[in-house]
Design an enzyme around this catalytic site. Structure first.
Site, short mmCIF file in Angstrom:
data_model
loop_
_atom_site.label_atom_id
_atom_site.label_comp_id
_atom_site.label_asym_id
_atom_site.label_seq_id
_atom_site.Cartn_x
_atom_site.Cartn_y
_atom_site.Cartn_z
N LYS A 118 0.93 -1.04 0.20
CA LYS A 118 0.12 0.12 0.16
C LYS A 118 0.70 1.48 -0.04
O LYS A 118 0.44 2.26 -0.29
CB LYS A 118 -0.87 -0.02 1.24
CG LYS A 118 -1.67 -1.22 0.81
CD LYS A 118 -3.57 -0.96 1.61
CE LYS A 118 -4.30 -1.41 2.15
NZ LYS A 118 -5.64 -1.88 2.41
N LYS A 200 -7.05 -11.63 -9.24
CA LYS A 200 -8.46 -11.86 -8.39
C LYS A 200 -9.64 -10.78 -9.01
O LYS A 200 -9.25 -9.58 -9.20
CB LYS A 200 -7.84 -11.34 -7.03
CG LYS A 200 -8.60 -12.27 -5.98
CD LYS A 200 -7.80 -12.35 -3.94
CE LYS A 200 -9.86 -10.94 -3.81
NZ LYS A 200 -8.64 -10.86 -2.47
N LYS A 203 -12.58 -4.54 -6.51
CA LYS A 203 -13.60 -4.09 -5.91
C LYS A 203 -12.82 -2.62 -7.22
O LYS A 203 -13.74 -2.02 -7.27
CB LYS A 203 -13.77 -3.36 -4.42
CG LYS A 203 -14.66 -4.03 -3.64
CD LYS A 203 -14.48 -3.25 -2.61
CE LYS A 203 -15.18 -4.37 -0.90
NZ LYS A 203 -14.79 -3.38 -0.12
#
Ligand code: TRP
Length: 337
Positions: A118, A200, A203
């Site tokens: 991140k 994957k 969102k």
């Protein structure tokens, strides 16, 4: 909840309010959360404090938190059976997070792969919360003396960390925390992107064709499945070198309960076109009642807020017990009340 069977083991999990759940969140997690309600005491919450570590427009965060709460209910999390709440409504989480931060070492937090990922993705916002995130998460889990924590692969390191902190705390200050274990349900399907089946379903994917939102309308769902990436063999079979079709089979299998061999037989001699329609229709039928329940819930804001309030009150009552015990063990002088 009052009559909850104390013999039952405790399951706890959180989900961040960072966007409408995808079919991947649903089949991989939330649908199993709903099934586990019968056999466990389940505590589920919207991890809004965790979402503060990334920049989201405040109005958006507020909206998404309400939506996420309604979505859990719409997916069948039953407040009569499970505890469901918003993290920031239960003050013990933030308090415990600080205590756990002070039990975390800089070195171990530095090794967290999620922090490294991140911070390289958002170099403009490497805030201290992003760094101490695992301590907050450890607090979430330890507050409720959870037995099992269903988490995806991206969170297993945080769970390991939680166990490390708990072990160290128990050793230094006396038995205080139960050591939580990961829970990896057999039925948990790993759903991949419809456009790039090697990554994957997420969102945050910028290509809307790649993900199915659990609130997508039937025609949208059918269309997205029709344009799902497959291969040129036109044979429905589950094979590593056919990630696109295999992904569709995983989805179909997760909903219908059929195994891969059954699915291969069912679609033997048929092309991908038929199969895609079948998968799309199955998904659309599965999601329809969820979408309808969601609309009803969102149209009754008062009832939704009342559920949030009672969930938070029950959670606070349980969490406070561990928080108070922990404060005492650390030598914080009890406040006179
Ligand atoms: N970090 C988790 C995620 O992003 C969400 C979360 C926060 C969580 N606290 C938790 C999950 C406690 C399980 C237990 O997916």
């Amino acid at each position: 909840m009052e009559n909850a069977n104390t013999e039952k083991k405790i399951i706890l999990s959180g989900i961040q309010p960072t966007g409408t759940f995808t079919l991947g969140n649903y089949l991989g997690a939330v649908r199993n959360w709903q099934k586990m309600q019968e056999d466990y005491n389940c505590y589920y919450f919207i991890a809004d404090l965790h979402s503060l570590t990334i920049h989201i427009d405040p109005a958006q965060r507020k909206k998404q938190t309400l939506e996420a709460f309604a979505l859990l209910l719409a997916c069948g999390i039953d407040p009569e059976k499970s505890l469901i709440f918003v993290q920031s409504h239960v003050r013990s989480h933030a308090e415990m997070g600080w205590l756990m931060s002070c039990c975390s070492q800089f070195g171990e937090l530095s090794r967290m792969t999620q922090f490294k990922d991140k911070s390289s993705k958002h170099p403009e916002n490497i805030n201290a919360g992003l760094f101490t995130y695992p301590a907050l998460m450890a607090g979430d889990i330890l507050l409720y003396q959870a037995d099992y924590v269903p988490v995806g692969a991206d969170q297993t390191q945080h769970l390991e960390f939680t166990r490390d902190i708990a072990t160290r705390f128990n050793h230094n200050y006396g038995e205080n925390f139960k050591l939580p274990e990961g829970y990896f349900p057999k039925a948990g399907a790993r759903v991949m992107s419809l456009q790039d089946p090697t990554s994957k379903m997420s969102k945050s994917d910028t290509n809307p064709k790649a993900t199915i939102s659990i609130l997508d309308e039937e025609n949208v769902i059918l269309k997205k499945f029709k344009s799902a990436v497959t291969d040129s063999e036109a044979k429905v079979c589950y094979r590593e070198d056919k990630p696109g079709v295999s992904n569709l089979m995983v989805i179909y299998s997760a909903i219908t309960g059929k195994n891969m061999a059954d699915i291969e037989t069912e679609f033997a001699g048929k092309g991908y076109g038929d199969f895609k329609v079948a998968v799309g229709q199955t998904v659309a039928d599965e999601l329809k009642p969820i979408r309808e329940r969601y609309k009803d819930l969102m149209n009754n804001r008062k009832a939704l807020e009342a559920l949030m309030k009672s969930g938070a009150e029950k959670a606070e009552y349980i969490a406070r017990k561990t928080l108070t015990k922990t404060q005492k063990k650390l030598g914080l002088l009890p406040a006179s009340r």
